[in-house]
Design a protein around this motif. Structure first.
Motif, PDB file in Angstrom:
ATOM      1  N   GLU A   1      24.429   3.642 -32.093  1.00 33.47           N
ATOM      2  CA  GLU A   1      24.805   2.621 -31.116  1.00 33.47           C
ATOM      3  C   GLU A   1      24.348   1.233 -31.560  1.00 33.47           C
ATOM      4  O   GLU A   1      25.038   0.242 -31.333  1.00 33.47           O
ATOM      5  CB  GLU A   1      24.249   2.963 -29.737  1.00 33.47           C
TER       6      GLU A   1
ATOM      7  N   ALA B   1      26.812  -1.861 -31.994  1.00 30.05           N
ATOM      8  CA  ALA B   1      26.543  -3.113 -31.271  1.00 30.05           C
ATOM      9  C   ALA B   1      26.448  -4.303 -32.216  1.00 30.05           C
ATOM     10  O   ALA B   1      26.708  -5.435 -31.827  1.00 30.05           O
ATOM     11  CB  ALA B   1      25.258  -2.978 -30.455  1.00 30.05           C
TER      12      ALA B   1
ATOM     13  N   PRO C   1      31.229  -6.184 -32.116  1.00 26.46           N
ATOM     14  CA  PRO C   1      31.596  -7.496 -31.589  1.00 26.46           C
ATOM     15  C   PRO C   1      32.160  -8.435 -32.658  1.00 26.46           C
ATOM     16  O   PRO C   1      33.105  -9.173 -32.398  1.00 26.46           O
ATOM     17  CB  PRO C   1      30.279  -8.035 -31.021  1.00 26.46           C
TER      18      PRO C   1
ATOM     19  N   ARG D   1      43.114  -3.306 -25.760  1.00 30.29           N
ATOM     20  CA  ARG D   1      42.509  -4.467 -25.094  1.00 30.29           C
ATOM     21  C   ARG D   1      41.162  -4.082 -24.475  1.00 30.29           C
ATOM     22  O   ARG D   1      40.184  -4.813 -24.588  1.00 30.29           O
ATOM     23  CB  ARG D   1      43.465  -5.016 -24.036  1.00 30.29           C
ATOM     24  N   ALA D   2      41.108  -2.917 -23.860  1.00 33.03           N
ATOM     25  CA  ALA D   2      39.850  -2.443 -23.265  1.00 33.03           C
ATOM     26  C   ALA D   2      38.792  -2.220 -24.344  1.00 33.03           C
ATOM     27  O   ALA D   2      37.618  -2.552 -24.162  1.00 33.03           O
ATOM     28  CB  ALA D   2      40.085  -1.154 -22.474  1.00 33.03           C
ATOM     29  N   ARG D   3      39.198  -1.668 -25.484  1.00 28.25           N
ATOM     30  CA  ARG D   3      38.263  -1.430 -26.587  1.00 28.25           C
ATOM     31  C   ARG D   3      37.709  -2.754 -27.105  1.00 28.25           C
ATOM     32  O   ARG D   3      36.510  -2.905 -27.307  1.00 28.25           O
ATOM     33  CB  ARG D   3      38.984  -0.661 -27.696  1.00 28.25           C
TER      34      ARG D   3
ATOM     35  N   THR E   1      37.541  -5.609 -25.508  1.00 27.38           N
ATOM     36  CA  THR E   1      36.682  -6.182 -24.465  1.00 27.38           C
ATOM     37  C   THR E   1      35.327  -5.494 -24.466  1.00 27.38           C
ATOM     38  O   THR E   1      34.284  -6.152 -24.353  1.00 27.38           O
ATOM     39  CB  THR E   1      37.363  -6.047 -23.086  1.00 27.38           C
ATOM     40  N   HIS E   2      35.322  -4.190 -24.615  1.00 25.08           N
ATOM     41  CA  HIS E   2      34.063  -3.441 -24.674  1.00 25.08           C
ATOM     42  C   HIS E   2      33.192  -3.960 -25.812  1.00 25.08           C
ATOM     43  O   HIS E   2      31.999  -4.253 -25.626  1.00 25.08           O
ATOM     44  CB  HIS E   2      34.356  -1.947 -24.853  1.00 25.08           C
ATOM     45  N   TYR E   3      33.763  -4.081 -27.007  1.00 23.35           N
ATOM     46  CA  TYR E   3      32.988  -4.540 -28.157  1.00 23.35           C
ATOM     47  C   TYR E   3      32.528  -5.982 -27.981  1.00 23.35           C
ATOM     48  O   TYR E   3      31.408  -6.336 -28.351  1.00 23.35           O
ATOM     49  CB  TYR E   3      33.782  -4.384 -29.450  1.00 23.35           C
ATOM     50  N   GLU E   4      33.380  -6.824 -27.425  1.00 28.44           N
ATOM     51  CA  GLU E   4      33.003  -8.229 -27.213  1.00 28.44           C
ATOM     52  C   GLU E   4      31.810  -8.320 -26.264  1.00 28.44           C
ATOM     53  O   GLU E   4      30.932  -9.159 -26.451  1.00 28.44           O
ATOM     54  CB  GLU E   4      34.196  -9.022 -26.656  1.00 28.44           C
ATOM     55  N   HIS E   5      31.746  -7.437 -25.268  1.00 28.55           N
ATOM     56  CA  HIS E   5      30.648  -7.474 -24.308  1.00 28.55           C
ATOM     57  C   HIS E   5      29.351  -6.873 -24.836  1.00 28.55           C
ATOM     58  O   HIS E   5      28.285  -7.086 -24.257  1.00 28.55           O
ATOM     59  CB  HIS E   5      31.071  -6.825 -23.004  1.00 28.55           C
ATOM     60  N   LEU E   6      29.422  -6.130 -25.916  1.00 29.85           N
ATOM     61  CA  LEU E   6      28.191  -5.609 -26.519  1.00 29.85           C
ATOM     62  C   LEU E   6      27.345  -6.737 -27.075  1.00 29.85           C
ATOM     63  O   LEU E   6      26.131  -6.591 -27.228  1.00 29.85           O
ATOM     64  CB  LEU E   6      28.519  -4.620 -27.644  1.00 29.85           C
TER      65      LEU E   6
END
Length: 95
Positions: free
Chosen positions: A47, A51, A55, A84-86, A88-93
């Motif tokens: 992880e 992380a 991103p 798009r969800a993937r 967004t997930h990586y950008e928020h990490l």
């Protein structure tokens, strides 16, 4: 989705091999050697890697207009919504 899988970008062979080795080793630790704590520690390390690199990869894909969302989704072998969800997930990490 099966049609999309054939168009997906595949990791380089050396990386794919390493990922397979990691998965197989974790399976052995969990199933054969009864080492769930060791597996959790390894998952934590994985992880950390995700992380760190996820991103950056997401930003590189979305900062320019070279790649459109349909192209990204096709490369990832998923729907545009899922891609798009993937991203967004990586950008928020990175937050």
């Amino acid at each position: 989705m099966d049609d999309m899988a054939g168009l997906a970008v595949k990791p380089p062979e050396d990386l794919a091999g390493l990922l397979t080795q990691v998965r197989e080793r974790l399976d052995r630790l969990l199933l054969d050697e009864d080492q769930p704590v060791t597996v959790l520690k390894a998952a934590d390390k994985l992880e950390e890697i995700v992380a760190r690199v996820g991103p950056t990869a997401a930003r590189l894909l979305t900062r320019g207009e070279e790649e459109t969302m349909p192209e990204i989704a096709e490369a990832l072998a998923m729907t545009e919504k899922a891609a798009r969800a993937r991203l967004t997930h990586y950008e928020h990490l990175d937050s």
